[in-house]
Design a protein around this motif. Structure first.
Motif, PDB file in Angstrom:
ATOM      1  N   SER A  79       0.837  -1.202   0.000  1.00 45.53           N
ATOM      2  CA  SER A  79       0.000   0.000   0.000  1.00 45.53           C
ATOM      3  C   SER A  79       0.868   1.247   0.000  1.00 45.53           C
ATOM      4  CB  SER A  79      -0.918   0.002   1.225  1.00 45.53           C
ATOM      5  OG  SER A  79      -1.804  -1.091   1.190  1.00 45.53           O
ATOM      6  N   ASP A  80       1.919   1.259   0.808  1.00 40.08           N
ATOM      7  CA  ASP A  80       2.832   2.404   0.833  1.00 40.08           C
ATOM      8  C   ASP A  80       3.494   2.598  -0.520  1.00 40.08           C
ATOM      9  OD1 ASP A  80       2.235   2.848   3.469  1.00 40.08           O
ATOM     10  OD2 ASP A  80       3.960   1.741   4.248  1.00 40.08           O
ATOM     11  N   ALA A  81       3.796   1.491  -1.206  1.00 41.18           N
ATOM     12  CA  ALA A  81       4.421   1.595  -2.523  1.00 41.18           C
ATOM     13  C   ALA A  81       3.477   2.224  -3.536  1.00 41.18           C
ATOM     14  CB  ALA A  81       4.864   0.211  -3.001  1.00 41.18           C
ATOM     15  N   VAL A  82       2.207   1.798  -3.542  1.00 43.70           N
ATOM     16  CA  VAL A  82       1.223   2.383  -4.465  1.00 43.70           C
ATOM     17  C   VAL A  82       1.028   3.860  -4.170  1.00 43.70           C
ATOM     18  CG1 VAL A  82      -1.188   2.322  -5.195  1.00 43.70           C
ATOM     19  CG2 VAL A  82       0.064   0.191  -4.859  1.00 43.70           C
ATOM     20  N   ASN A  83       0.929   4.216  -2.897  1.00 41.17           N
ATOM     21  CA  ASN A  83       0.760   5.622  -2.530  1.00 41.17           C
ATOM     22  C   ASN A  83       1.974   6.448  -2.936  1.00 41.17           C
ATOM     23  OD1 ASN A  83      -1.738   5.035  -1.410  1.00 41.17           O
ATOM     24  ND2 ASN A  83      -0.922   4.747   0.655  1.00 41.17           N
ATOM     25  N   ALA A  84       3.171   5.872  -2.801  1.00 39.71           N
ATOM     26  CA  ALA A  84       4.385   6.588  -3.201  1.00 39.71           C
ATOM     27  C   ALA A  84       4.446   6.780  -4.717  1.00 39.71           C
ATOM     28  CB  ALA A  84       5.613   5.827  -2.716  1.00 39.71           C
ATOM     29  N   MET A  85       3.944   5.817  -5.465  1.00 40.47           N
ATOM     30  CA  MET A  85       3.975   5.919  -6.924  1.00 40.47           C
ATOM     31  C   MET A  85       2.987   6.957  -7.457  1.00 40.47           C
ATOM     32  SD  MET A  85       4.053   1.876  -7.980  1.00 40.47           S
ATOM     33  CE  MET A  85       5.069   0.716  -7.074  1.00 40.47           C
ATOM     34  N   PHE A  86       1.758   6.958  -6.911  1.00 40.62           N
ATOM     35  CA  PHE A  86       0.687   7.747  -7.518  1.00 40.62           C
ATOM     36  C   PHE A  86       0.106   8.805  -6.595  1.00 40.62           C
ATOM     37  CE2 PHE A  86       0.607   3.452  -9.374  1.00 40.62           C
ATOM     38  CZ  PHE A  86       0.882   3.772 -10.695  1.00 40.62           C
TER      39      PHE A  86
END
Length: 466
Positions: A265-272
């Protein structure tokens, strides 16, 4: 299509469904926490993943070879019994069966947390228990409906959970920032120590590689498809593990990743940007866990089914309906339900953790026995019948699979091995009870009586060259 013991026709699993069964059982809910779990050791954990993948593929190849020799439902149990007799077969079946229904309870409990993230709710004790039991019994109902429904649920859940995981794994590479990576080895000590420590966490990521072999009797052309499904499913899971972990490592700063409770989830938030990644990944986690429970519920019934056909488990476990051993499904679901209820209402959380710890050892016993069975078959049945190069290759694979399984035992830790052995030995009483109930041939007083009156003992089945 084939006939089952209840006289109905069922549909056998094809190669795609068998691959989905392997991949779905290997990847449950743990993948969504793995990047944060191994981040404290640095990027050496990626090397550990690679080493473990090689071992898991060796084990998958061995299961494929064994399925060619014995293409029957039961997998590791069948191989251990054929090589070493009833007692070794029973220990394999007992250990594996215990692991399945205890780990099903653990999966259901883990799914409750993801469900609350997805719905944005904070459940009461009663609500949590209801959600956990629903996660147990919906897959059980799919299993009771027959192999056709098991295969359909497994294919759909595998696709639905791998789409977001592959999305993060592939798209995340375009957002990869080397500055977010930690050092190759974090913390004190040598990098070899970090490799071993991270491997100990990752070791059980590949439990489930045997899933196609376990259901060989329900797979079309098992001698050909079990090995393919085992290898393809293991490679597919490995790609998701490795690419997903690498993408998360490169998208989330290391200091934040170490303390993350939802790394994907943190990765998706960091990407977009935004906070929508949490709901997306929580939904994928819920689907992943339900799919894993669907596959593991089938596994929990297949092992006692095979043992019951040989008189090593109660006869009721050998009854099938629509291709599925219904008593095994119900027994495992009821036992898992009992553990889940204990976890939520008794306040004795330590009891549940102890049982889960036992499963980490229980999963490895059938692997060790299966790999040893392949070594036995190769040394006793193929000399002079197979080209030396083929024999050497298969023997190296079998020894590699045994070493991998032995590493799994070592990675479980002293407490898990100690408690697991005690629980395994408790099954000896069950074996004694079942052995005492089986009819035995009458003792012969003379050699002539033995010839004329005693039941004839069948000759051992010749070992097939593979």
């Amino acid at each position: 299509m084939h006939d089952t013991t209840d006289g109905t026709h069922t549909r056998r699993f094809g190669l795609p469904t068998a691959v989905a069964l392997v991949m779905g059982n290997i990847i449950g809910g743990g993948i969504f926490l793995l990047p944060a779990s191994v981040a404290p050791f640095g990027t050496v954990s990626l090397l550990a993943f690679g080493v473990l993948t090689v071992g898991a593929i060796a084990l998958a190849l061995v299961f494929g070879r064994l399925a060619e020799r014995h293409p029957h439902t039961g997998g590791p149990y069948v191989y251990a019994r054929a090589a070493f007799g009833d007692f070794a077969g029973f220990l394999s079946a007992w250990s594996y069966w215990t692991m399945t229904w205890v780990s099903n309870a653990a999966l259901a409990v883990a799914g409750v947390g993801y469900f609350h993230v997805l719905t944005g709710s904070k459940g009461s004790l009663a609500a949590d228990l209801t959600v956990a039991l629903a996660m147990l019994w919906l897959p059980a109902l799919a299993n009771l409906a027959g192999t056709r429904w098991v295969g359909a649920v497994q294919l759909v859940s595998t696709v639905l959970k791998f789409v977001p995981l592959l999305f993060v794994a592939v798209v995340g590479l375009f957002f990869f920032d080397p500055k977010n990576l930690g050092h190759f080895h974090e913390g004190g000590g040598s990098w070899a120590g970090g490799l071993s420590a991270s491997a100990a966490i990752l070791l059980y990521s590949y439990v489930g590689v045997e899933s196609a072999a376990m259901s060989a009797g329900e797979v079309r052309d098992p001698g050909r498809n079990v090995g393919r499904a085992s290898v393809l499913g293991t490679i597919g899971a490995a790609l998701v593990y490795l690419l997903g972990t690498l993408s998360v490592f490169g998208a989330v700063p290391h200091d934040k990743l170490v303390g993350s409770t939802a790394p994907f989830s943190d990765a998706v938030n960091a990407m977009f940007g935004g906070e929508w990644g949490g709901a997306l990944i929580a939904g994928a986690a819920v689907i992943s866990i339900v799919g894993a429970l669907n596959g593991w519920t089938l596994m929990s019934a297949q092992m006692p089914y095979a043992a019951a056909k040989d008189g090593l488990f109660p006869a009721a476990f050998a009854r099938k309906r629509r291709g599925v051993p219904t008593v095994g499904v119900l027994a495992a679901s009821v036992l898992a339900t009992g553990l889940t209820v204990i976890n939520y209402v008794s306040g004795a959380g330590g009891v549940f953790e102890i049982l889960v710890l036992i499963t980490t050892f229980s999963a490895t016993v059938p692997y060790l026995l299966a790999a040893a069975a392949q070594v036995y078959f190769l040394l006793t049945g193929q000399r002079g019948r197979v080209r030396p190069a083929r024999l050497t290759r298969d023997l190296v694979l079998a020894l590699g699979a045994f070493a991998f399984s032995f590493w799994l035992v070592a990675g479980a830790g002293y407490e898990a091995v100690y408690q697991g052995v005690l629980f395994l030995f408790a099954g000896v009483l069950v074996y004694a009870w079942m052995a005492a109930r089986r009819p035995r041939p009458a003792a012969a007083g003379t050699e002539a009586e033995a010839v004329e009156g005693a039941p004839e003992r069948s000759a051992p089945e010749p070992v097939r060259a593979v």
